[in-house]
Design an enzyme around this catalytic site. Structure first.
Site, PDB file in Angstrom:
ATOM      1  N   HIS A 129       0.837  -1.197   0.000  1.00  0.00           N
ATOM      2  CA  HIS A 129       0.000   0.000   0.000  1.00  0.00           C
ATOM      3  C   HIS A 129       0.874   1.250   0.000  1.00  0.00           C
ATOM      4  O   HIS A 129       1.938   1.288   0.640  1.00  0.00           O
ATOM      5  CB  HIS A 129      -0.861   0.055   1.269  1.00  0.00           C
ATOM      6  CG  HIS A 129      -2.151  -0.688   1.180  1.00  0.00           C
ATOM      7  ND1 HIS A 129      -3.050  -0.498   0.153  1.00  0.00           N
ATOM      8  CD2 HIS A 129      -2.713  -1.604   2.021  1.00  0.00           C
ATOM      9  CE1 HIS A 129      -4.110  -1.268   0.355  1.00  0.00           C
ATOM     10  NE2 HIS A 129      -3.930  -1.952   1.474  1.00  0.00           N
ATOM     11  N   CYS A 131       0.945   3.097  -4.626  1.00  0.00           N
ATOM     12  CA  CYS A 131       0.445   4.422  -4.967  1.00  0.00           C
ATOM     13  C   CYS A 131       1.253   5.485  -4.226  1.00  0.00           C
ATOM     14  O   CYS A 131       1.330   5.474  -3.003  1.00  0.00           O
ATOM     15  CB  CYS A 131      -1.019   4.564  -4.569  1.00  0.00           C
ATOM     16  SG  CYS A 131      -2.096   3.333  -5.289  1.00  0.00           S
TER      17      CYS A 131
END
Length: 285
Positions: free
Chosen positions: A88, A150
């Site tokens: 993540h 991300c």
């Protein structure tokens, strides 16, 4: 040639609910590790793979630091470093004053945990830390970085940029509470990404960065024929192992063509000097 690789993949997180876990990051790390040995001559002993509970902040950043220490040690002759991170991405408040939108981009490690209204900085790797570490890269050492996570700009709002489907989910976990972005919203500025940090580095040598998406996008964790990978990593490995691409620039074109064909909205990014873009992946320039 003396080589070293660190491949990190984190699906499960110590302090996040299962609904926020991922599926393809561990596969990413295993698949990149296998490709390095099969196609690029990396010995098993030169590759460190850290997944899930082994991939704490201390373990991941400590291993990266050791690699840069080796690169700067006379007599080590470390020629090629590869660092791949699949997990993540997230954000936390900027404390150094170098971000227009007042948030830093960060890579979530297994021990990601909350501290008050934000993530604890000791439980993730911040873009500033990566910049400072990579700035130590000495001349003559090639550093290839692959980020399948991300690191998003001021347009990012939680997880709604990529609709969650049964076979796809975004690799972004939002901060515990909304973060201030007055500078970005007032001036229209994007956050400084790791690409910008690399571009502005005054180091003797600069790493080559492959990133899964633009600053205003999310990277997908996706199902391919019953097996999960990062969409970017899946197509990157296809391009590298096929041998059809003659240069890093051609690799990124092939990856983005496949992302478009499969209806992924993310667009992979390449940050490198002109010689770096025109030579094959894993090749010094």
């Amino acid at each position: 040639m003396t080589q070293f690789a660190l491949c990190v993949g984190i699906n499960r997180f110590e302090n996040l609910p299962m609904t926020s876990w991922l599926n393809g990051c561990v596969n990413d790390a295993a698949d990149v590790s296998a490709l390095l040995g099969r196609a690029f001559g990396f010995a098993d002993t030169s590759i460190t793979v850290l997944t899930d509970r082994a991939a704490t902040k201390d373990a991941v950043f400590g291993t990266m630091t050791e690699a840069l220490d080796r690169a700067n040690t006379p007599g080590e002759h470390l020629d090629h470093i590869v660092i791949t991170l699949s997990s993540h991405g997230t954000q936390l408040p900027d404390t150094s004053g170098d971000e227009d939108d007042r948030v830093d981009e960060a890579f979530a490690t297994y021990d990601l945990r909350q501290s008050g209204a934000a993530w604890n900085p000791g439980s993730l790797i911040v873009d500033d830390e990566l910049h400072d570490l990579f700035a130590r890269l000495p001349k003559g050492v090639l550093l290839d970085v692959i980020l399948d996570t991300c690191h998003s700009g001021s347009g990012l709002r939680a997880m709604d940029l990529l609709p969650i489907r049964d076979d796809r989910r975004p690799r972004f976990v939002p901060p515990p509470t909304p973060l201030g972005r007055d500078g970005a919203e007032a001036g229209g500025a994007d956050t400084r990404t790791l690409r910008d940090l690399i571009r502005s580095s005054k180091a003797a040598a600069k790493p080559v960065l492959f990133a899964a998406c633009r600053a205003d996008q999310t990277a997908a964790d996706a199902n391919f024929d019953g097996r999960y990978n990062g969409a970017f990593t899946h197509f990157l490995l296809d391009a590298l192992q096929s041998g059809a691409a003659s240069s890093r620039g051609e690799v990124i074109k092939q990856v983005n063509a496949k992302l478009r064909d499969r209806k992924f909205t993310q667009r992979a990014q390449l940050e490198a000097s002109a010689p770096g873009k025109s030579t094959a992946w894993g090749t010094a320039f």
